[in-house]
Design an enzyme around this catalytic site. Structure first.
Site: not given
Ligand SMILES: Cc1cc2nc3c(=O)[nH]c(=O)nc-3n(C[C@H](O)[C@H](O)[C@H](O)COP(=O)(O)OP(=O)(O)OC[C@H]3O[C@@H](n4cnc5c(N)ncnc54)[C@H](O)[C@@H]3O)c2cc1C
Length: 596
Positions: A441-442
């Site tokens: 993620y990110e």
């Protein structure tokens, strides 16, 4: 499973002895009067206590229990609500926040250490304050005064929490494809309609209200990423006097069952004409999100470090206690049936690999935080420009290299336990499962690598790279007469030359081959990461040599031993990585898609 203990001694070493943080804070207009090492020490002690006593003890049961969805509501795991309230009442949610709106205004160099403790205690829990802090950064940088006044104080105090709503079922990396719509209302607000997925802590019972920052498109928006705007959408509408009003038309449709961070709720959020307010300029929503992304990406790196350090703490304790076989040098524990496994060279290889990457990561996250602090708190334009370039260059490496190594480290930490590492009771497998998401993620680590090599290196002809090179060259020059440091300085110099040589080649390759960046990016990011750690391990060795006469000799001897291990056993990876990169895109693109 060892009880989590914040690595306070090492944090102090990094802050005080490696980065001479007192001088840095005293030199910056924005930190000069607000923080010194004594204040920082008191904050670190308190954070260590709350991480070890309030958060870490919840982690295992929370992982088993998970967050639960019940008709649109999310019930957090046992103990989370009370721990979150204790955490919020301690002022921790606003530690790095803008003091004008109730934050504590502490520098990232300090906040990074606190974040590591919280994430090391439990990543699922740590995500809640991390997302709130990210939302606050964006609001503080881009929202109107009215929105800041209305929302920031309660977010900093933790009475409310924040969530970031970017991803949709068909749009993750490529946010230009999002379909959530925002229709203007006559009163200046907007009505948002659409579905977001994977929204961390998008719904829960730990805070009174949840403030979503949502990416959506206006009716007349240009296509693609240039047509994205950002909106603030509260779960419960807030009246003009600050009291809570009606429930907004945003609801959690379900939560995901997933591999790790099971205690955190990963929510499908449905917007059905929900009222929201524009943050920043129309169609400039991605830029607003990027304000917080440098912080969040470093934050995700720190999550990886937290999990990896918790795994190391468990592994060392286990390796000291577990008795199996005899040392190749002869019995070390003749009174017992076997020696502790820490005597075996392969177990030492595992423990030292974990430690070298973890302590390298702690120095690295603090190093990036230092540049974030200069960019934010300096009043010197030249310094701000330099620091911003360093932040841009180093952030994708901090996110991806730290988290790639964190997964490797937690897997090694599991291996130290043998079969017991596979069994839930010991906690090592949870740390592997939790650490895994940090690579995804990110922005996936592949995308971080493309960012480093494409936007941050090739696109500017290596301008940011030269900032880093000049700094390391300065360090090498300044220490070239030191006999004690020669064992680090010579190979560091060779690694820096190699990084420059490979960078020049990839910049050249990218001019001729459209696939060159994608083909080399991940290995290039790793090559860069190993070289940054070499610089930081040499800096730590220098600080250790300076400190060793003043007491606490064991700490410094250990530091030097790990530095030597890093240089001798881990850094040579750069040779293989360089060979991979220089091979170019040919072997990757030779196979037609239909033949896979
Ligand atoms: C537990 C969890 C929590 C999350 N929390 C949040 C949250 O709070 N808020 C939020 O908005 N989102 C959140 N996300 C979403 C997360 O950020 C995305 O899953 C991630 O950015 C990747 O997007 P995707 O899943 O759509 O993968 P895709 O974009 O479909 O990518 C699939 C693969 O293709 C690769 N790829 C894609 N494009 C390229 C390219 N141009 N070049 C090379 N490779 C490429 C990717 O690297 C990846 O390996 C969360 C996800 C999870 C699983």
């Amino acid at each position: 499973m060892a009880d989590y203990k914040a690595p306070l001694r090492d944090m102090r070493f990094v802050l005080r002895e490696v980065f001479e943080i007192d001088k840095l804070w005293a030199s910056l207009a924005g930190t000069r009067d607000s923080v010194d090492v004594e204040t920082a020490d008191a904050i670190l002690e308190q954070a260590a206590k709350i991480a070890a006593e309030e958060i870490a003890p919840l982690s295992r049961e929370a992982d088993e229990h998970g967050s639960r969805w019940q008709q649109g509501e999310v019930v957090s795991p046992p103990g989370f609500k009370a721990a979150y309230q204790t955490f919020a009442e301690g002022g921790w949610c606003g530690l790095g926040g803008n003091a004008e709106y109730g934050g504590m205004g502490m520098p990232k160099t300090l906040v990074a250490q606190v974040e590591e403790m919280v994430q090391g205690a439990d990543m699922s829990f740590g995500l809640a304050p991390m997302l709130s802090a990210g939302a606050c950064l964006s609001i503080d940088a881009h929202a109107s005064e009215e929105l800041k006044d209305k929302y920031l104080p309660n977010l900093y105090s933790g009475i409310w929490s924040g969530a970031m709503d970017l991803t949709e079922p068909h749009a993750g990396t490529d946010l230009g494809m999002i379909r959530t719509r925002a229709e203007p209302n006559p009163d200046g607000s907007y009505s948002l309609t659409g579905t977001k997925i994977f929204i961390t802590w998008g719904e829960h019972d730990m805070a009174e209200n949840i403030i979503h920052l949502v990416l959506a498109k206006l009716p007349d928006a240009p296509a693609g990423s240039k047509g994205i705007s950002m909106f603030l959408v509260p779960k419960i509408l807030v009246n003009d006097d600050g009291s809570l009003g009606q429930r907004n038309s945003v609801a959690c449709g379900s939560i995901e069952k997933k591999m790790g961070i099971k205690a955190s709720a990963t929510c499908v959020m449905n917007y059905d004409g929900a009222r929201g307010w524009l943050v920043g300029e129309r169609n400039r929503g991605l830029a607003c999100m990027f304000t917080m992304m440098n912080y969040e990406r470093l934050g995700v790196g720190i999550q990886g470090l937290g999990a990896a350090d918790a795994s190391y703490q468990n592994a060392v304790e286990y390796a000291r206690e577990r008795l199996q076989s005899r040392s190749p040098e002869g019995a070390k524990n003749p009174d017992k049936a076997a020696d502790p496994i820490i005597v075996h060279p392969d177990v030492r290889r595992m423990l030292l690999t974990m430690r070298a990457f973890n302590e390298g990561a702690r120095a690295f996250s603090t190093y990036v935080a230092k540049w974030l602090d200069i960019a934010k708190f300096s009043d010197d334009k030249v310094d701000i420009k330099h620091a911003s370039g360093m932040v841009a260059l180093l952030t994708p490496i901090a996110k991806a290299f730290i988290t790639d190594k964190a997964l490797e480290t937690t897997v090694i930490g599991q291996q130290v336990f043998g079969g017991h590492g596979f069994i839930r009771e010991w906690g090592q497998e949870q740390l592997v499962r939790d650490a895994r998401i940090t690579q995804i993620y990110e922005g996936t680590n592949g995308i971080q690598a493309m960012d480093l090599m494409g936007r941050k290196t090739v696109a500017n002809g290596g301008e940011f790279l030269q900032l880093f090179v000049a700094e390391v060259e300065g360090f090498i020059r300044a220490n070239s007469d030191s006999e004690a440091l020669a064992e680090f300085i010579r190979p560091l110099s060779a690694e820096l030359d190699n990084l420059q040589r490979v960078s020049t080649t990839v910049i050249e390759q990218a001019r001729q081959d459209p696939n060159a960046i994608g083909a080399a990016a991940v290995e290039y990011l790793h090559l860069f990461g190993y070289t940054v750690y070499a610089y930081l391990w040499a800096s730590m060795a220098k600080a250790a040599l300076a400190g060793i006469e003043g007491g606490d000799a064991d700490f410094y001897r250990a530091k030097l031993a790990v530095a030597r291990f890093y240089y001798g056993r881990l850094l040579p990876q750069t040779k293989a990585l360089s060979a991979h990169i220089l091979e170019g895109s040919g072997p990757l693109m030779a196979l037609e898609a239909e033949l896979f």
